[in-house]
Design an enzyme around this catalytic site. Structure first.
Site, PDB file in Angstrom:
ATOM      1  CE  LYS A   1      18.705 -75.242  78.830  1.00  0.00           C
ATOM      2  NZ  LYS A   1      18.730 -73.739  78.369  1.00  0.00           N
TER       3      LYS A   1
ATOM      4  CD  GLU B   1      18.908 -65.159  79.929  1.00  0.00           C
ATOM      5  OE1 GLU B   1      17.847 -65.310  79.754  1.00  0.00           O
ATOM      6  OE2 GLU B   1      19.604 -66.574  80.080  1.00  0.00           O
TER       7      GLU B   1
END
Ligand code: MN
Ligand code: MN
Ligand code: MN
Lengths: 310, 310, 310
Positions: free
Chosen positions: B160, B26
């Site tokens: 996360k 990405e």
């Protein structure tokens, strides 16, 4: 791959090819839902009911890593008797297949495999849905999402009231999944004929259902049609008995700190023990009723398709 | 259109055509995630790691309005150094393209473009998911929805813990997205090797992962396979350090009235400053580990496909 | 089936085939949204506006069980004047068709039918979205889900503030549905030009919009593009009037115990009566503005496609 990803039995493949009526059946009902040895008896009886009604049963499960549409009686017996067998929802199929294991397929996985094999009607007991407390936990069954993209017809007796039925019906609406009462405009609650929720539409014959299904297909829609087939009022678990046992079952789950994925089997087991097996008999009745209706709907659908092609 | 909607570099196109291993990367990690000049170094190092392992890197982003699979080192350098560059999720792609702008592509946009170009494996840092408080705000990453319809394999180190990890795992289940631990049955939490959540399945080699991925493809399933690759325990952010900084980061966000889309960059920045850059080093370690594993999985997948065709 | 599932009028079919500009219009606005006889006048006026701008109107609804793209003026008159006509969202289409009934099609059903018929632009009043309290009730419009898989362009004036606008915008993001302001970066709130929410992108001409739409198509994306076209500030319902009436409308709904699907018509009716018909005039203004802009966007899109093929 040297072998095809999905095995379709000769009987089922022939019936699909000739447009004869076929009814898919799931396997978690006998791998995870019912106690031995009742589980095997119920599984084979459902197949017999369908055959007696002139349709071909296609029990679906994963055998030795092979997703199979049309398990043999021997294979059903093996899966019924395998300890700690995998419960395979759609996302588990590639894993169970790659590991070469046995698996009981959920509504989502069964519907997907049936549709891939060209089977148009599927009889189950109850459907998965939105779990109580899902606004915090986000616990919603993959059945919902899968049915939104699987153009099959599912005959069930609604969803069990251990789920949040109102939220489940809203999800069906949001996902464009039509829910049609069979002979009723009250949504059934699996153990009881009336969950307390209303439906917009009902049909009174397999032919009416077949017309709606054909219309869905002609319009190119990819959502499952849900036919909600209530257990007969005289055979339901009395609503006050259900309410009472549910209240105590949740209290006990709370007390023992049981939540998440463990809650559903705990609650169902509590209900079964607490009702002295009555809930089990309703479960079996519901399943028989759905298998019988599914055979009729498959037959009507088969006749309707013949007419369209004539 | 006079030019094709997606530009695929010659290297990547050739590798895809011949079935050689390719790994997508990405661009938001270097356009939005890491500080300069570290961002460019990390981006190029990931490509080198992949090349050293015998695979072709395909860094993905929007360059001058052209969604590009296989950015050149020069293009990566330009994007790394562009101020106020667009953060392009999937729905932003047509806008950024029509406006002729540069854009860093998110997990969703990168996965989509990689899949369109025939790239089968994608290494990222962490995934988007359900935000804390989403039951009120409905803030859920488009990564979730996109991965439910994009048959690629993503190697990440989990999500996360600024997100609601439990709710995110439930969404993966509802959306039929399989999550498989690499060498672990504990779901990793990006900065930490164990988020506290359990996984149903794990694999211990790239070959095992490749088998599951091939099975997913053979079954016609369209969901991404998520391979969860934890940071080594010895290199993680100590869990008590993470818990403490998270608590203070949220308190500070609350105090400053920062919420919505502004919360994520604020929290990540707080964590980075507060840990004196330790969180940044973990981030880089995680990314290296994922790139290296992705190259191995792409290689195993390439070998598996060769065998199937033999 | 002896007749095709969807009837497309000759005018519309010819326009689609030759790439001439066509604008779809929904029918619930005249079957359920506006009082008689104003409903018919508004429906026919919208068609006239579109014709005057050089495009072909395609009003969509279900007539006698036939989902129809391009109702005749006579058919529109009949549907406008049918009591208790079905409100047909996407999942209702196969039922209404099988039962041979009339139906007013919602945004979801209209968008689906328009797209099946090759119509690329659709003008409506307001969109459905996430209902207030949906974190508990799970009440979310099927418009959301449908637009996530229907590559059309919808010109609307945003969503009504009886919905949860913030949550609706989050769902658009999660579902990869781009929302672009026309001449503004403030999301409109149907009755008011500014709902209080910001948009990431805006365009200032039909040609700019057409470029984004073409880019969406070239990228193979299946999501609708939403063009948000605010009512002119001078013609909006004054924001303080709206806030005040909304507050009282909800209080009254609470008092009468009105919730669920019954809440929306109750609230809209309350607003209309309480504002002495002002809300109705805004509704009509909004609709005119959207029809006019849709004709321009369809024309620009038609020109853009011509250029691409040249
Ligand atoms: Mn669950
Ligand atoms: Mn978000
Ligand atoms: Mn609703």
């Amino acid at each position: 791959m040297s072998r095809p990803a999905i095995h379709v039995s000769g009987d089922v493949a022939r019936a699909v090819e000739t447009g004869a009526p076929v009814v898919a059946l799931e396997s978690t009902i006998f791998t995870h839902g019912l106690p031995r040895p009742r589980n095997l008896a119920v599984a084979l009886e459902a197949e017999e009911l369908i055959r007696a009604a002139g349709a071909v049963p296609a029990t679906i499960g994963v055998y030795d890593g092979v997703p199979t549409v049309g398990l043999t009686a021997e294979q059903i017996a093996v899966l019924s008797d395998t300890d700690d067998i995998d419960k395979a929802s759609l996302r588990d199929l590639p894993v169970v297949a790659a590991l070469g294991r046995h698996g009981g397929t959920t509504v989502a996985a069964t519907a997907y495999l049936a549709n891939r094999a060209g089977v148009r009607v599927f009889a189950t007991g109850g459907l998965g849905g939105v779990h109580r407390g899902a606004s915090e936990t986000f616990d919603e069954s993959a059945d919902l999402t899968t049915l939104a993209g699987t153009p099959i017809t599912i005959i069930s007796a609604g969803v069990k009231s251990i789920l949040d039925i109102g939220a489940t019906l809203e999800r069906f609406e949001t996902l464009n999944i039509p829910v049609i009462g069979y002979g009723t405009r009250r949504y059934p609650g699996f153990y009881v004929s009336d969950s307390g929720y209303e439906l917009h539409y009902s049909v009174n014959s397999p032919e009416e259902a077949a017309k709606i299904i054909s219309s869905r297909d002609a319009l190119g829609l990819r959502q499952a049609v849900l036919l909600a087939n209530p257990v007969e009022e005289s055979r339901q678990l009395p609503p006050d008995v259900l309410d009472d046992v549910l209240r105590r079952a949740w209290a006990e789950a709370d007390r023992q700190g049981i939540g998440g994925n463990a809650a559903t089997p705990f609650l169902l087991d509590f209900i079964q023990r607490d009702t002295g097996g009555r809930s089990l008999e309703v479960n079996v009745d519901v399943y028989r009723g759905n298998a019988a209706l599914a055979a009729k709907v498959a037959t009507a659908l088969s006749a309707e398709s013949d007419r369209d092609q004539a």
